[in-house]
Design a protein around this motif. Structure first.
Motif, PDB file in Angstrom:
ATOM      1  N   ILE A   1       0.931  -0.951  -0.298  1.00 30.02           N
ATOM      2  CA  ILE A   1      -0.272  -0.517  -0.163  1.00 30.02           C
ATOM      3  C   ILE A   1       1.026   1.194  -0.124  1.00 30.02           C
ATOM      4  O   ILE A   1       1.960   1.669   0.483  1.00 30.02           O
ATOM      5  N   PHE A   2       0.710   1.979  -1.044  1.00 29.20           N
ATOM      6  CA  PHE A   2       1.872   3.721  -1.019  1.00 29.20           C
ATOM      7  C   PHE A   2       0.667   4.302  -0.407  1.00 29.20           C
ATOM      8  O   PHE A   2      -0.359   4.837  -1.228  1.00 29.20           O
ATOM      9  N   VAL A   3       0.800   4.987   0.874  1.00 31.80           N
ATOM     10  CA  VAL A   3      -0.045   6.629   0.881  1.00 31.80           C
ATOM     11  C   VAL A   3       1.254   7.543   0.566  1.00 31.80           C
ATOM     12  O   VAL A   3       2.096   7.736   1.500  1.00 31.80           O
ATOM     13  N   ALA A   4       0.130   8.236  -0.295  1.00 35.34           N
ATOM     14  CA  ALA A   4       0.775   9.825  -0.134  1.00 35.34           C
ATOM     15  C   ALA A   4       0.561  10.616   0.443  1.00 35.34           C
ATOM     16  O   ALA A   4      -0.907  10.768   0.065  1.00 35.34           O
ATOM     17  N   GLU A   5       1.352  11.307   1.412  1.00 36.78           N
ATOM     18  CA  GLU A   5       0.228  12.080   2.362  1.00 36.78           C
ATOM     19  C   GLU A   5       1.214  13.510   1.804  1.00 36.78           C
ATOM     20  O   GLU A   5       2.362  13.986   1.790  1.00 36.78           O
ATOM     21  N   ASN A   6      -0.047  14.103   1.045  1.00 34.48           N
ATOM     22  CA  ASN A   6       0.159  15.562   0.561  1.00 34.48           C
ATOM     23  C   ASN A   6      -0.527  16.515   1.358  1.00 34.48           C
ATOM     24  O   ASN A   6      -1.736  17.066   1.635  1.00 34.48           O
ATOM     25  N   ASN A   7       0.503  17.181   1.876  1.00 33.36           N
ATOM     26  CA  ASN A   7       1.020  18.192   3.061  1.00 33.36           C
ATOM     27  C   ASN A   7       0.573  19.343   1.902  1.00 33.36           C
ATOM     28  O   ASN A   7       0.749  20.260   2.943  1.00 33.36           O
ATOM     29  N   GLY A   8       0.497  19.794   0.916  1.00 31.82           N
ATOM     30  CA  GLY A   8       0.602  20.564  -0.100  1.00 31.82           C
ATOM     31  C   GLY A   8       2.203  21.228  -0.693  1.00 31.82           C
ATOM     32  O   GLY A   8       1.902  21.828  -1.242  1.00 31.82           O
ATOM     33  N   TYR A   9       2.820  20.896  -0.073  1.00 30.26           N
ATOM     34  CA  TYR A   9       4.620  21.188  -0.001  1.00 30.26           C
ATOM     35  C   TYR A   9       5.325  20.608  -0.060  1.00 30.26           C
ATOM     36  O   TYR A   9       6.103  19.412   1.690  1.00 30.26           O
ATOM     37  N   ALA A  10       6.564  20.362  -0.409  1.00 30.46           N
ATOM     38  CA  ALA A  10       8.189  19.740  -1.207  1.00 30.46           C
ATOM     39  C   ALA A  10       8.370  20.110  -0.575  1.00 30.46           C
ATOM     40  O   ALA A  10       9.081  21.559  -0.991  1.00 30.46           O
ATOM     41  N   GLU A  11       9.371  20.410   1.003  1.00 28.03           N
ATOM     42  CA  GLU A  11       9.866  21.867   1.432  1.00 28.03           C
ATOM     43  C   GLU A  11       9.196  22.853   1.423  1.00 28.03           C
ATOM     44  O   GLU A  11       7.796  22.399   1.905  1.00 28.03           O
ATOM     45  N   SER A  12       9.433  24.404   0.226  1.00 28.35           N
ATOM     46  CA  SER A  12       8.289  24.492   0.248  1.00 28.35           C
ATOM     47  C   SER A  12       7.995  25.092  -1.084  1.00 28.35           C
ATOM     48  O   SER A  12       7.853  26.187  -1.242  1.00 28.35           O
ATOM     49  N   THR A  13       8.299  23.574  -2.273  1.00 30.32           N
ATOM     50  CA  THR A  13       7.494  24.228  -3.556  1.00 30.32           C
ATOM     51  C   THR A  13       6.291  23.432  -3.524  1.00 30.32           C
ATOM     52  O   THR A  13       5.765  22.633  -2.769  1.00 30.32           O
ATOM     53  N   SER A  14       5.210  24.261  -3.796  1.00 33.94           N
ATOM     54  CA  SER A  14       3.534  23.812  -3.893  1.00 33.94           C
ATOM     55  C   SER A  14       3.628  22.902  -4.323  1.00 33.94           C
ATOM     56  O   SER A  14       4.309  22.683  -6.007  1.00 33.94           O
ATOM     57  N   SER A  15       3.047  21.788  -4.105  1.00 32.51           N
ATOM     58  CA  SER A  15       2.268  20.722  -5.160  1.00 32.51           C
ATOM     59  C   SER A  15       1.713  20.866  -5.756  1.00 32.51           C
ATOM     60  O   SER A  15       1.241  20.217  -6.960  1.00 32.51           O
ATOM     61  N   SER A  16       0.721  22.901  -6.207  1.00 34.33           N
ATOM     62  CA  SER A  16       0.331  22.611  -6.933  1.00 34.33           C
ATOM     63  C   SER A  16       0.570  22.960  -8.471  1.00 34.33           C
ATOM     64  O   SER A  16      -0.105  22.973  -9.042  1.00 34.33           O
ATOM     65  N   TRP A  17       2.192  23.120  -8.125  1.00 31.51           N
ATOM     66  CA  TRP A  17       3.267  23.761  -9.074  1.00 31.51           C
ATOM     67  C   TRP A  17       4.327  22.073  -9.792  1.00 31.51           C
ATOM     68  O   TRP A  17       4.122  22.446 -10.626  1.00 31.51           O
ATOM     69  N   SER A  18       4.254  21.754  -8.388  1.00 30.90           N
ATOM     70  CA  SER A  18       5.411  20.508  -9.195  1.00 30.90           C
ATOM     71  C   SER A  18       4.634  19.193  -9.616  1.00 30.90           C
ATOM     72  O   SER A  18       5.913  18.487  -9.729  1.00 30.90           O
ATOM     73  N   VAL A  19       3.665  19.095  -8.701  1.00 31.84           N
ATOM     74  CA  VAL A  19       2.775  18.130  -9.194  1.00 31.84           C
ATOM     75  C   VAL A  19       1.419  18.142 -10.650  1.00 31.84           C
ATOM     76  O   VAL A  19       1.026  18.771 -10.507  1.00 31.84           O
ATOM     77  N   ALA A  20       1.908  17.256 -11.654  1.00 35.66           N
ATOM     78  CA  ALA A  20       1.674  17.277 -13.254  1.00 35.66           C
ATOM     79  C   ALA A  20      -0.369  17.628 -12.642  1.00 35.66           C
ATOM     80  O   ALA A  20      -1.003  17.789 -13.609  1.00 35.66           O
TER      81      ALA A  20
END
Length: 329
Positions: free
Chosen positions: A176-195
């Motif tokens: 089971i793969f649990v992606a814990e999306n808290n919105g940022y990879a360090e300071s990079t927003s996932s809305s920008w970095s995840v296609a």
């Protein structure tokens, strides 16, 4: 597929109290580590899990001694939820010889293989390959074991994660793969970095179910994880669960968080998983406020004792330098 809202009526009062204790312990542990680190008593880097408690608690509530988890640099919550001793964890963070890794791993490398905790991991995307190996071992042994990889939105873009999901499907692994999306990879927003709009949408490319759940809702996580664990145990293969929430502290202790606005304050006030859990179970009459207050008091004592014992414990000595480094087969 989106996780559905669960009322939690299928859980007994004891199970509800156990779940609350795990979440409260994680919160109290992290907030105390935050304070102790600010005081200068903790060496190295610290990445706190506060705000994300429902994910670790909701998933690990379905796991037992057959199962294993692999974590991230933000691993304290997963350790506690999988049953690693809290006092040993605190000693490890303080770098003391009584720690779970004898003071040589620190915050980012707490592990207890005997408890099925394969370790927090400073390598982004380092956990998914590990759980494929553990899942493969369980499949061959036929012990019904399941392996879970917790990873963040940053690791969702790592090749190791993609390769592991592909392998898990090809070999039909109980993973089971649990992606814990808290919105940022360090300071990079996932809305920008995840296609894609959702990390879970990527599951289709690997032939596995993808589920999105509200990470502030323990019951939503618990239900989605229960379905995934049951499916894996029955030979149905892997699942990707995306848990969306907000971390309450910075990427690391000392992070000025200039990239974030009022989202943290709003999440604490309106969405907090502990507040929502308490409201639901007390309004439903399953557990009383008094029961939960007693858990709060028990946890507070445990954290106080953990810090006091960690500070009084000895540091590793020169003789410890090469222990737990080499294995003789």
């Amino acid at each position: 597929m989106t996780g559905t809202l669960s009322t939690g009526t299928d859980l007994s009062a004891e199970q509800l109290l156990d779940a609350y204790r795990v979440m409260r312990t994680i919160r109290a542990f992290e907030e105390r580590v935050h304070d102790e680190f600010a005081g200068g008593d903790i060496p190295g880097f610290v990445h706190l899990y506060a705000g994300e408690e429902a994910s670790a608690a909701g998933v690990c509530a379905h796991l037992d001694g057959r199962d294993a988890v692999a974590s991230t640099h933000r691993g304290h919550g997963h350790c506690i939820a999988k049953g690693v001793d809290v006092k040993e964890m605190m000693a490890e963070i303080f770098g003391k010889a009584t720690g779970s890794c004898r003071g040589k791993g620190g915050s980012m490398h707490i592990a207890d293989v005997a408890k099925g905790m394969l370790g927090a991991n400073g390598i982004v995307g380092g956990g998914p390959p590990l759980i494929c190996g553990r899942a493969l071992a369980s499949k061959y042994k036929g012990d019904g074991g399941v392996a879970v990889a917790f990873f963040g939105d940053g690791a969702s873009n790592q090749g190791t994660t993609f390769e592991s999901m592909n392998l898990a499907t090809i070999w039909n692994l109980p993973a089971i793969f649990v992606a814990e999306n808290n919105g940022y990879a360090e300071s990079t927003s996932s809305s920008w970095s995840v296609a894609s709009d959702n990390i879970a949408d990527r599951a289709a490319a690997f032939g596995m179910p993808g589920v999105i759940v509200d990470g502030f809702d323990f019951f939503a996580v618990h239900e989605a994880a229960g379905e995934a664990v049951a499916r894996a145990r029955e030979g149905g293969g892997p699942t990707l669960i995306e848990v969306k929430f907000t971390r309450y502290y910075g990427h690391f202790e000392g992070d000025q968080q200039l990239y974030r606005g009022r989202e943290v304050a709003e999440a604490r006030e309106k969405l907090d998983c502990l507040k929502r859990f308490r409201a639901r179970v007390t309004e439903g009459g399953q557990v009383s406020d008094g029961d939960l207050d007693r858990v709060d008091a028990d946890v507070a004592r445990l954290i106080d004792e953990s810090v006091a014992e960690a500070k009084a414990a000895p540091k590793p000595g020169a003789d410890d330098l090469l222990t737990d480094v080499y294995v003789s087969y």
